[in-house]
Design a protein around this motif. Structure first.
Motif, PDB file in Angstrom:
ATOM      1  N   TRP A 166       0.846  -1.182   0.000  1.00 30.09           N
ATOM      2  CA  TRP A 166       0.000   0.000   0.000  1.00 30.09           C
ATOM      3  C   TRP A 166       0.886   1.237   0.000  1.00 30.09           C
ATOM      4  O   TRP A 166       1.860   1.301   0.751  1.00 30.09           O
ATOM      5  N   GLN A 167       0.562   2.217  -0.835  1.00 26.94           N
ATOM      6  CA  GLN A 167       1.340   3.457  -0.882  1.00 26.94           C
ATOM      7  C   GLN A 167       0.414   4.652  -0.713  1.00 26.94           C
ATOM      8  O   GLN A 167      -0.737   4.615  -1.136  1.00 26.94           O
ATOM      9  N   GLY A 168       0.963   5.681  -0.084  1.00 22.13           N
ATOM     10  CA  GLY A 168       0.177   6.890   0.101  1.00 22.13           C
ATOM     11  C   GLY A 168       0.855   7.840   1.052  1.00 22.13           C
ATOM     12  O   GLY A 168       2.084   7.951   1.053  1.00 22.13           O
ATOM     13  N   ASN A 169       0.042   8.509   1.866  1.00 20.92           N
ATOM     14  CA  ASN A 169       0.539   9.556   2.759  1.00 20.92           C
ATOM     15  C   ASN A 169       0.112   9.299   4.191  1.00 20.92           C
ATOM     16  O   ASN A 169      -0.990   8.815   4.441  1.00 20.92           O
ATOM     17  N   ILE A 170       0.994   9.682   5.097  1.00 20.08           N
ATOM     18  CA  ILE A 170       0.686   9.754   6.516  1.00 20.08           C
ATOM     19  C   ILE A 170       0.965  11.194   6.926  1.00 20.08           C
ATOM     20  O   ILE A 170       2.013  11.754   6.602  1.00 20.08           O
ATOM     21  N   THR A 171       0.022  11.795   7.640  1.00 18.14           N
ATOM     22  CA  THR A 171       0.150  13.189   8.040  1.00 18.14           C
ATOM     23  C   THR A 171       0.001  13.302   9.549  1.00 18.14           C
ATOM     24  O   THR A 171      -0.998  12.859  10.111  1.00 18.14           O
TER      25      THR A 171
END
Length: 161
Positions: free
Chosen positions: A38-43
């Motif tokens: 899974w790829q994406g963003n953590i903020t």
């Protein structure tokens, strides 16, 4: 009256066992859907991270496994790779990061509905002990671990922990 009570008890037991099996099947299905990359963003409050999370299921019907989180901070440019163990319990995803000994709950606003590429999972990482939100995440599935043996061949070593 005794026959009615016996029949009612059997019906009640059947309903309860089907609901317990349904919950277990939901957990197995969710674990199967998670298996992959899974790829994406953590903020967080102070930083945005470009993130890849790899989930490896322990077996075909397992509700648990291990994985790696690789994150690169946009502000600082620092990249980390962290090993974790995970499991699904009552449609909740729990991560245990061995480096910090923390338990994190993936409180999901959206769970994957299939194992297909492009599925999305989003929500908050929540500290298991305190209940505090740690970060927001948005992840898209980019790779399936359909081959169980691939995952086993790439299993972590003691050096990865």
């Amino acid at each position: 009256m005794k026959r009615f009570t016996t029949t009612w008890t059997l019906v009640l037991m059947a309903v309860l066992s089907f609901s317990l099996m349904s919950c277990q099947n939901d957990d197995e299905r969710l674990a199967y859907y998670l298996d992959g990359v899974w790829q994406g963003n953590i903020t967080t409050d102070s930083q945005d991270y470009s993130t890849t999370i790899e989930f490896f299921q322990d077996g075909y019907y397992a509700t648990s496994g291990y994985g790696y989180e690789t994150s690169k901070g946009w502000s600082y440019g620092h990249t980390t790779r962290t090993y974790f163990e995970w499991w699904v319990q009552d449609r909740t995803i729990i991560l245990h990061y061995s480096d910090s000994h923390r338990y994190i709950v993936m409180d999901c606003n959206w769970l994957p509905g299939t194992d297909r590429l492009g599925e999305v999972i989003e929500g908050y990482f929540v500290d298991y002990d305190t209940g505090y939100d740690l970060a927001r995440f948005y992840l898209r599935k980019v790779y399936n671990n359909d081959n169980y043996y691939y995952a086993k061949e790439n299993h972590h070593t003691e050096d990865d922990k």
